[in-house]
Design an enzyme around this catalytic site. Structure first.
Site, mmCIF file in Angstrom:
data_model
loop_
_atom_site.group_PDB
_atom_site.id
_atom_site.type_symbol
_atom_site.label_atom_id
_atom_site.label_comp_id
_atom_site.label_asym_id
_atom_site.label_seq_id
_atom_site.Cartn_x
_atom_site.Cartn_y
_atom_site.Cartn_z
ATOM 1 N N ASP A 107 -11.228 -7.810 -2.743
ATOM 2 C CA ASP A 107 -11.164 -8.410 -2.074
ATOM 3 C C ASP A 107 -13.231 -7.532 -1.343
ATOM 4 O O ASP A 107 -13.760 -6.474 -1.946
ATOM 5 C CB ASP A 107 -11.044 -7.716 -0.367
ATOM 6 C CG ASP A 107 -9.968 -6.793 -0.455
ATOM 7 O OD1 ASP A 107 -10.764 -5.837 -0.594
ATOM 8 O OD2 ASP A 107 -9.019 -6.635 0.499
ATOM 9 N N ASN B 63 0.066 -5.450 9.651
ATOM 10 C CA ASN B 63 0.579 -6.483 9.746
ATOM 11 C C ASN B 63 1.668 -6.959 8.243
ATOM 12 O O ASN B 63 1.778 -8.488 8.713
ATOM 13 C CB ASN B 63 -0.251 -7.515 10.422
ATOM 14 C CG ASN B 63 -1.627 -8.368 9.282
ATOM 15 O OD1 ASN B 63 -1.703 -7.098 7.975
ATOM 16 N ND2 ASN B 63 -2.770 -8.606 10.473
ATOM 17 N N HIS C 102 -0.297 -7.769 5.354
ATOM 18 C CA HIS C 102 -1.144 -8.124 4.644
ATOM 19 C C HIS C 102 -1.934 -7.396 3.125
ATOM 20 O O HIS C 102 -1.372 -6.691 3.499
ATOM 21 C CB HIS C 102 -2.507 -8.314 5.330
ATOM 22 C CG HIS C 102 -3.609 -7.542 5.186
ATOM 23 N ND1 HIS C 102 -4.008 -7.009 7.065
ATOM 24 C CD2 HIS C 102 -4.196 -6.625 4.709
ATOM 25 C CE1 HIS C 102 -4.878 -5.417 6.870
ATOM 26 N NE2 HIS C 102 -4.567 -5.640 5.192
ATOM 27 N N GLU D 12 -4.237 -12.550 5.501
ATOM 28 C CA GLU D 12 -3.877 -12.095 6.808
ATOM 29 C C GLU D 12 -1.901 -12.919 6.538
ATOM 30 O O GLU D 12 -2.055 -13.884 6.364
ATOM 31 C CB GLU D 12 -4.694 -12.713 8.114
ATOM 32 C CG GLU D 12 -6.079 -11.542 8.294
ATOM 33 C CD GLU D 12 -6.006 -10.381 8.266
ATOM 34 O OE1 GLU D 12 -4.547 -10.211 8.244
ATOM 35 O OE2 GLU D 12 -6.951 -9.631 8.859
HETATM 36 C C1 GLP Z 1 -7.769 -3.075 4.042
HETATM 37 C C2 GLP Z 1 -7.797 -3.636 2.806
HETATM 38 C C3 GLP Z 1 -7.157 -4.080 1.923
HETATM 39 C C4 GLP Z 1 -5.810 -2.502 1.970
HETATM 40 C C5 GLP Z 1 -5.424 -2.496 3.910
HETATM 41 C C6 GLP Z 1 -4.615 -0.783 3.632
HETATM 42 O O1 GLP Z 1 -7.470 -4.533 5.230
HETATM 43 N N1 GLP Z 1 -8.152 -4.523 2.295
HETATM 44 O O2 GLP Z 1 -6.803 -4.427 0.769
HETATM 45 O O3 GLP Z 1 -4.815 -2.734 1.292
HETATM 46 O O4 GLP Z 1 -6.577 -2.186 4.743
HETATM 47 O O5 GLP Z 1 -5.868 -0.300 4.054
HETATM 48 P P1 GLP Z 1 -5.107 1.449 4.391
HETATM 49 O O6 GLP Z 1 -4.380 1.518 3.001
HETATM 50 O O7 GLP Z 1 -6.814 1.880 4.792
HETATM 51 O O8 GLP Z 1 -4.266 1.945 5.222
#
Ligand code: GLP
Length: 234
Positions: A63, A129, A131, A136
């Site tokens: 992303d 959440n 995702h 989402e």
């Molecule tokens: C973001 C990214 C995701 C990631 C998620 C968790 O929203 N777009 O790809 O997996 O957050 O992030 P973190 O690893 O910082 O908890």
């Protein structure tokens, strides 16, 4: 789903790094799906330390935020360059273009790229959440690469990376759940108590669009690597 529970984030990185390198070592060509956020940082650190041969490996990221220039300090393009791409010689590196004039067209092109180069292994983090990528809750499980409006929860979790809260983009381009499910193998990593609820739902909840990560339940080759805190509600 294959579940590996380890002590902490450092151990998660070690286990995941070894699995990823083992998957692409000795192959002629390989497409590796990568993630951003805090979770993969330990893995990228190990890549920088050990510098495995990646000259046959093409990378595709999950992303990118909408509206940030590629060289913006907070873009995922910059994150990936600093963490990985400036340090190792991959065959090619691709991220969705969140700054394209025609975002719909950019999504289509990215999806075509993914179809031309099927992902051999996709690394995933997990949102609080539930995702995956930036898909989402409420996203149908067959979606291709698309534009999403980020939820308050996700913008809140990601605000630490931005100087001001209002700088957190409201939209992103993400591989869809359909795109993610086409990967031949998936490794999802999650650490810390903040992920415990999402981990529990992903593993024991009903397969439902309310928790995007439950889509992985129907995938035939998924490994979840979590630490004790993230697994503590299971
Ligand atoms: C973001 C990214 C995701 C990631 C998620 C968790 O929203 N777009 O790809 O997996 O957050 O992030 P973190 O690893 O910082 O908890």
């Amino acid at each position: 789903m294959n579940i590996i529970v380890v002590k902490n984030a450092e151990e998660i990185a070690k286990v995941a790094y070894e699995k990823i390198v083992k998957a692409f070592e000795g192959k002629q060509e390989f497409t590796l799906g990568l993630a951003t956020g805090g979770s993969p940082l330990g893995i990228y650190d190990l890549f920088r330390q050990h510098k495995p041969n990646v000259s046959h490996v093409m990378t595709v990221n999950l992303d990118e935020y909408v509206g940030l220039a590629e060289d913006d300090q907070t873009s995922y393009h910059t994150y990936m360059a600093e963490q990985l791409f400036n340090h190792l010689n991959f065959k090619e590196n691709h991220l969705p273009d969140g700054n394209a004039k025609d975002l719909d067209e950019a999504c289509k092109e990215y999806e075509e790229l993914l179809k031309k180069h099927p992902v051999d292994l996709q690394l995933l983090g997990l949102g609080e959440n539930g995702h995956i990528g930036f898909n989402e809750p409420g996203t149908p499980f067959n979606t291709p690469t698309h534009i999403v409006e980020l939820t308050e929860s996700t913008r809140n979790a990601n605000k630490i990376y931005f100087e001001n809260e209002e700088d957190v983009p409201t939209h992103a381009v993400t591989m869809g759940i359909g795109s993610i499910l086409r990967a031949k193998e998936v490794i999802l990593i999650a650490s810390g108590i903040k992920k415990a609820e999402a981990v529990k739902e992903m593993l024991h909840g009903k397969e439902d669009i309310g928790c995007p990560a439950t889509a992985l339940q129907k995938h035939s080759n998924v490994t979840i690597v979590v630490d004790e805190e993230a697994y503590s509600l299971c």
